[in-house]
Design an enzyme around this catalytic site. Structure first.
Site, PDB file in Angstrom:
ATOM      1  N   VAL A  88       1.838  -9.839  -5.258  1.00 27.47           N
ATOM      2  CA  VAL A  88       2.675 -10.949  -4.782  1.00 27.47           C
ATOM      3  C   VAL A  88       1.732 -12.079  -4.364  1.00 27.47           C
ATOM      4  O   VAL A  88       0.710 -11.838  -3.708  1.00 27.47           O
ATOM      5  CB  VAL A  88       3.556 -10.504  -3.595  1.00 27.47           C
ATOM      6  CG1 VAL A  88       4.381 -11.678  -3.064  1.00 27.47           C
ATOM      7  CG2 VAL A  88       4.468  -9.358  -4.019  1.00 27.47           C
ATOM      8  N   GLN A 129     -12.726   3.884   5.694  1.00 29.28           N
ATOM      9  CA  GLN A 129     -12.896   3.072   4.492  1.00 29.28           C
ATOM     10  C   GLN A 129     -13.599   1.744   4.762  1.00 29.28           C
ATOM     11  O   GLN A 129     -13.695   0.908   3.871  1.00 29.28           O
ATOM     12  CB  GLN A 129     -11.557   2.869   3.784  1.00 29.28           C
ATOM     13  CG  GLN A 129     -10.562   1.974   4.501  1.00 29.28           C
ATOM     14  CD  GLN A 129      -9.208   2.004   3.809  1.00 29.28           C
ATOM     15  OE1 GLN A 129      -8.470   2.977   3.898  1.00 29.28           O
ATOM     16  NE2 GLN A 129      -8.860   0.936   3.104  1.00 29.28           N
ATOM     17  N   HIS A 155       3.414  -6.221   0.983  1.00 31.54           N
ATOM     18  CA  HIS A 155       3.839  -4.908   1.495  1.00 31.54           C
ATOM     19  C   HIS A 155       5.359  -4.764   1.375  1.00 31.54           C
ATOM     20  O   HIS A 155       5.868  -3.691   1.026  1.00 31.54           O
ATOM     21  CB  HIS A 155       3.465  -4.758   2.968  1.00 31.54           C
ATOM     22  CG  HIS A 155       1.998  -4.743   3.246  1.00 31.54           C
ATOM     23  ND1 HIS A 155       1.364  -5.751   3.933  1.00 31.54           N
ATOM     24  CD2 HIS A 155       1.039  -3.833   2.933  1.00 31.54           C
ATOM     25  CE1 HIS A 155       0.076  -5.468   4.047  1.00 31.54           C
ATOM     26  NE2 HIS A 155      -0.154  -4.317   3.441  1.00 31.54           N
ATOM     27  N   SER A 162      -2.727 -11.062   1.176  1.00 32.55           N
ATOM     28  CA  SER A 162      -3.644 -10.089   1.754  1.00 32.55           C
ATOM     29  C   SER A 162      -3.631 -10.266   3.260  1.00 32.55           C
ATOM     30  O   SER A 162      -3.561 -11.399   3.756  1.00 32.55           O
ATOM     31  CB  SER A 162      -5.066 -10.330   1.218  1.00 32.55           C
ATOM     32  OG  SER A 162      -6.007  -9.641   2.023  1.00 32.55           O
ATOM     33  N   MET A 199      -2.168  -0.589   6.062  1.00 32.53           N
ATOM     34  CA  MET A 199      -3.006  -0.735   7.251  1.00 32.53           C
ATOM     35  C   MET A 199      -2.371  -1.753   8.201  1.00 32.53           C
ATOM     36  O   MET A 199      -3.027  -2.263   9.108  1.00 32.53           O
ATOM     37  CB  MET A 199      -4.426  -1.153   6.860  1.00 32.53           C
ATOM     38  CG  MET A 199      -5.097  -0.092   5.978  1.00 32.53           C
ATOM     39  SD  MET A 199      -6.882  -0.059   6.100  1.00 32.53           S
ATOM     40  CE  MET A 199      -7.286  -1.681   5.524  1.00 32.53           C
TER      41      MET A 199
HETATM   42  O1  PAF Z   1      -4.420  -0.591   0.677  1.00 32.66           O
HETATM   43  C1  PAF Z   1      -4.472  -0.272   1.876  1.00 32.66           C
HETATM   44  O2  PAF Z   1      -3.869  -0.900   2.750  1.00 32.66           O
HETATM   45  C2  PAF Z   1      -5.303   0.936   2.281  1.00 32.66           C
HETATM   46  O3  PAF Z   1      -6.446   1.045   1.498  1.00 32.66           O
HETATM   47  C3  PAF Z   1      -4.502   2.257   2.271  1.00 32.66           C
HETATM   48  C4  PAF Z   1      -4.013   2.595   0.884  1.00 32.66           C
HETATM   49  C5  PAF Z   1      -3.315   2.126   3.218  1.00 32.66           C
HETATM   50  C6  PAF Z   1      -5.396   3.399   2.753  1.00 32.66           C
HETATM   51  O4  PAF Z   1      -5.865   3.166   4.039  1.00 32.66           O
END
Ligand code: PAF
Length: 282
Positions: free
Chosen positions: A175, A59, A35, A184, A28
């Site tokens: 991490v 979500q 990431h 996060s 996201m």
């Molecule tokens: O973990 C995330 O960043 C989100 O839940 C994902 C897997 C990209 C789905 O929108």
């Protein structure tokens, strides 16, 4: 590194790739070292790497942080550029959910209904729906997810298995910052004082993990250790759980692979974290 915004461009890029293996990292955005660990793993295991950047409205609950979720595409592209990523897919909402979009992917049972599923109704439906659509669009050989969102990993694995999607889901260890706080994108919400206080959360988890490693197998003892460790801190527990790593049922005894999971509020920011509990067979 190529940036595409539309499904049409993504499909054209993908159709031209016949012989190479594709690793996919769905995100996201507002990328951090967690990431980048996913990207590096994908880079090491595949010929080409695709990263998606999409803040998925499905979500987020109605009172959650969809509007204020941090977004900075230029910064994300700068971070990805040196990582050997071939393609970044950053669609607008209308491209992911065009007019008339009416399908949802829903996992039933404790795996998607307990813990994060109970705290955030509809969250995993949104995750499963967007991930299924992204996997169908990118058609990767492998897709990479962080263990920090452990329940999400298991929900996505369930979807992939149940819908027979031809992709391997690779889960990569969390991490952490130097003081243990799990990376996060939401950590940017924390004030300096809250950020300092938030380190109590991983400290509590690791204290309970240490007791587990010394032989404690009573799940209630482990849960109470986390409660006690956070009692005198500004961290307000939402839940602490010892869950079976396959089914997500709450355990009384840690006699199989499990997870010690927490969700907690620090100020107005909700954080989640977990550590694996691996009982060594006697
Ligand atoms: O973990 C995330 O960043 C989100 O839940 C994902 C897997 C990209 C789905 O929108």
């Amino acid at each position: 590194m190529k940036l595409v915004r539309t499904v049409h461009e993504l499909r054209a890029w993908r159709t031209a790739r016949t012989g190479s293996t594709i690793g996919f990292v769905p995100t996201m955005g507002y990328l951090h070292a967690g990431h980048l660990a996913l990207v590096r793993r994908a880079r090491a295991e595949n010929d080409e790497v695709v990263v998606s950047i999409f803040v998925n409205p499905l979500q987020f609950g109605p009172h959650e942080d969809y509007e204020r979720y941090p977004r900075d595409l230029a910064r994300d592209l700068r971070l990805l550029e040196p990582e050997g990523v071939e393609l970044v897919f950053a669609p607008p909402v209308e491209e992911m959910y065009p007019p008339g979009f009416a399908t949802a992917v829903e996992v039933r049972g404790p795996l998607a209904e307990r813990l994060e599923g109970a705290a955030r109704p509809g969250h995993f439906r949104g995750v499963a729906t967007v991930v299924t659509r992204l996997l169908n669009l990118v058609q990767p050989h492998r897709a990479y997810f962080g263990w920090k969102d452990a329940q999400q990993v298991l929900v996505v694995r369930r979807v992939v298995q149940d819908l027979a999607l031809p992709v391997e889901i690779v889960a990569v260890p969390t991490v952490r910052e130097a003081d243990g706080l799990a990376m996060s994108s939401r950590n940017v919400y924390l004030s300096a004082d809250e950020r300092a206080a938030a380190a109590a959360l991983p400290r509590a988890l690791f204290a309970a993990l240490a007791r587990f490693q010394e032989g404690e197998r009573d799940a209630e003892v482990l849960r109470q250790l986390v409660h006690a460790a956070l009692a005198q801190t500004p961290v307000r527990l939402d839940y602490v759980s010892v869950s079976d790593r396959e089914t997500f049922q709450e355990l009384a005894q840690v006699d199989r692979p499990a997870l010690l999971l927490v969700a907690a509020w620090v100020g107005t920011t909700r954080l989640i974290d977990n550590v694996p509990l691996d009982p060594v067979p006697a």
